[in-house]
Design a protein around this motif. Sequence first.
Motif: not given
Length: 308
Positions: A39-56
């Motif tokens: 299963e792919f799960e969240e490794a980290f997420s960042i909020n920047s410039n009005g966007y959420q970037i989620r890395v799984n």
Amino acid sequence: MKMIHWTMAILFGMVITSCTLSKTDYEAELSTAIPETTEFEEAFSINSNGYQIRVNALGGTFYKGYNELHFEITETATQEAIANATVTLLPIRTTTNAEAYSCPHSEVVAFQTTDAYYEGYSVFDVETDTDASWVLYLSITVAGETFNLEQPIEVAEQENLNLNMTSFTGNDGVQYYIALIAPVSPSVAENELIAGVYQYNEPETAGGDFPDPSQFSFSEVEGATLLLDPRMPEPNMGNHSSPNNEDLTQEGDGLYYGVVNYTMTGNWTLNFIFQNAAGDVIKGTEVPTDFTPGVEGEKSELYIDILF
């Protein structure tokens, strides 16, 4: 054949101490459960410039070896998924002496329409330790606006040796990497064997501002062949091999596919001879085919150990 090998192992174990010790270690290793994460799960997420970037990543963890990575980008205000971004990826490991290097990775991440995420990979060749640290650099362009992100990450030891890897300098002076991708959980059968094969591209010019992607460039090796000779090197296995194996060749997705026939569980060594597209041997040596009970089997100068 299996019964013959085990009978020979028992006989030699009665008279050869080193064989008995090796067999004990072998059985202890087999008693360890092989982790399998699907299963792919969240490794980290960042909020920047009005966007959420989620890395799984699988299990939410980065491991030594081949890592498939999924990137989700959503607009913070509307929670709308962004499908038309350009995403570039650059993993960099920096030592305490300020020496920086990277590892094989997809530079531009492709968008997968069906599942609405961007897909890439990174082949981390070293775990995180006290002497060096990994940082994942991302460059994201949405609607003509580009913003850069960086995230310190931890790279864990790969406990599943079926996903082992190796790196080496070839006879041509180029740095290469071979990373196993499948099977994740082999069976006693003919298994499809998949690997990524990569090379480091020496930069043609001096670098610009750090981190300059041109200084950390890797590419998939094109048109090579990995000649395969799987063996059980344990003394009590006597250099046992198997029939119906197939060498690894490249397919349309850039990865290398072959077949490895595991006739029993245990420690196996995948011995390789790496030939380039012209048929020249870049690395690897043939291994003896003799049945040698009580003696550890020889390995190619290019090999990957696995265990299942």
